[in-house]
Design a protein around this motif. Structure first.
Motif, PDB file in Angstrom:
ATOM      1  N   ARG A 145       0.844  -1.197   0.000  1.00 56.32           N
ATOM      2  CA  ARG A 145       0.000   0.000   0.000  1.00 56.32           C
ATOM      3  C   ARG A 145       0.879   1.247   0.000  1.00 56.32           C
ATOM      4  O   ARG A 145       1.933   1.273   0.633  1.00 56.32           O
ATOM      5  N   SER A 146       0.428   2.293  -0.705  1.00 51.99           N
ATOM      6  CA  SER A 146       1.180   3.544  -0.700  1.00 51.99           C
ATOM      7  C   SER A 146       0.997   4.250   0.635  1.00 51.99           C
ATOM      8  O   SER A 146       0.015   4.025   1.346  1.00 51.99           O
ATOM      9  N   ASN A 159      -0.005   6.616   3.565  1.00 47.29           N
ATOM     10  CA  ASN A 159      -1.165   7.473   3.852  1.00 47.29           C
ATOM     11  C   ASN A 159      -2.279   7.312   2.817  1.00 47.29           C
ATOM     12  O   ASN A 159      -2.999   8.251   2.502  1.00 47.29           O
ATOM     13  N   SER A 160      -2.418   6.118   2.270  1.00 51.78           N
ATOM     14  CA  SER A 160      -3.453   5.879   1.271  1.00 51.78           C
ATOM     15  C   SER A 160      -3.958   4.455   1.395  1.00 51.78           C
ATOM     16  O   SER A 160      -3.249   3.560   1.840  1.00 51.78           O
ATOM     17  N   LYS A 161      -5.204   4.230   0.990  1.00 54.57           N
ATOM     18  CA  LYS A 161      -5.768   2.887   0.957  1.00 54.57           C
ATOM     19  C   LYS A 161      -5.382   2.132  -0.318  1.00 54.57           C
ATOM     20  O   LYS A 161      -5.631   0.948  -0.435  1.00 54.57           O
TER      21      LYS A 161
END
Length: 296
Positions: free
Chosen positions: A72-73, A75-77
């Motif tokens: 996952r990137s 601070n992102s879903k």
């Protein structure tokens, strides 16, 4: 090294609210202050947090389709890479195969009606009933875990340290025990019974018929599992007649079926198929692609 506790934490009740991850960690309900999965590749997973952090999570209340970690990137879903069956993902897989209880904590999630209005809430013990790999919404490989709540649970702490087995205390009264009480309806559909009768309870993989003095025994294995998220059909084309060992191996993805009906995972083995039994090749393809875990 701190002992890992599988099961209830003394003094913590289902429904208890914690302000933040630090409080969760101090209480021992979920020790990691960031990771969503608590566990190790040797012992298994003792707890998870679900709070909408992954786009492929599905929270259905007493059933959770949980996305593993990784890929996952920041601070992102959104997934930006494939997940692997390592670290926390492997820990959850071990909990599935050992049937260890997993504490589930829900964090606030505006998209879930089952989440608390704020903070983190302990929501009881669940069992990991299945795990498989899939393509997520972003097109990358993800590992998914189906957790089902233990109903009417009575659980004493189960401790395991460093995956070592220690000699038990000879005093019977001091022996630790764990007890699961699970309400579930055990039944077989008419279709499953029809397939088992067709094969006279003989395993399609090994050809063994288990017989007692009064009856024979086999198990009906669905190739594509019924219910969410697989939604396989309850038809004879989706059912195999297997012995308990090969049923377990099939469900765990240790073995699968190739297009030519050879048994993947057992050298030289072929699936025995009755002349009146047509097996849907799209369903066995689904099992190969999602469940088969080829051993190195």
């Amino acid at each position: 090294m701190k002992k890992r506790i599988f099961g209830e934490i003394e003094g913590i009740l289902e429904g208890d609210i914690f302000k933040n991850r630090i409080e969760l960690s101090i209480s021992k309900v979920h020790r990691p202050t960031q990771a969503g999965i608590s566990g190790s590749e040797n012992e298994g997973s003792d707890s998870i947090v679900i709070s909408g952090g992954y786009e492929d999570d599905e929270d259905l209340g007493d059933i959770i389709i949980y996305t593993g970690h990784g890929g996952r990137s920041n601070n992102s879903k959104i997934q930006v890479a494939d997940q692997t069956l390592t670290r926390g993902n492997k820990a959850l897989a071990i909990s599935c195969e050992k049937q260890l209880p997993v504490r589930v904590i829900r964090g606030y999630d505006k998209d879930s009606k089952f989440s608390p209005e704020e903070g983190y809430r302990y929501d009881g013990l669940f069992l990991v009933k299945d795990y498989w790999h899939d393509k997520g919404k972003s097109g990358y490989v993800i590992w998914r875990f189906r957790l089902e709540k233990i109903i009417n649970q009575k659980e004493l702490p189960y401790e395991e340290e460093n995956n070592m087995i220690n000699e038990p205390d000879s005093n019977y009264n001091l022996t630790r025990r764990q007890e699961h009480i699970i309400n579930r309806v055990i039944r077989e559909t008419k279709v499953a019974m029809y397939v088992k009768k067709m094969y006279k309870d003989t395993c399609q993989v090994c050809g063994i018929q288990i017989k007692s003095q009064v009856m024979s025994y086999s198990e009906a294995a669905h190739i594509k599992a019924l219910g969410k998220p697989h939604n396989g059909p309850d038809t004879k084309e989706n059912i195999l007649c297997l012995c308990p060992n090969h049923h377990t191996m099939f469900d765990l993805g240790i073995i699968s079926i190739d297009e030519d009906m050879s048994v993947l995972g057992i050298e030289g083995a072929r699936l025995r198929v009755h002349s009146k039994h047509t097996i849907d090749k799209e369903l066995i393809k689904y099992h190969r692609e999602h469940h088969y875990k080829k051993l190195n």
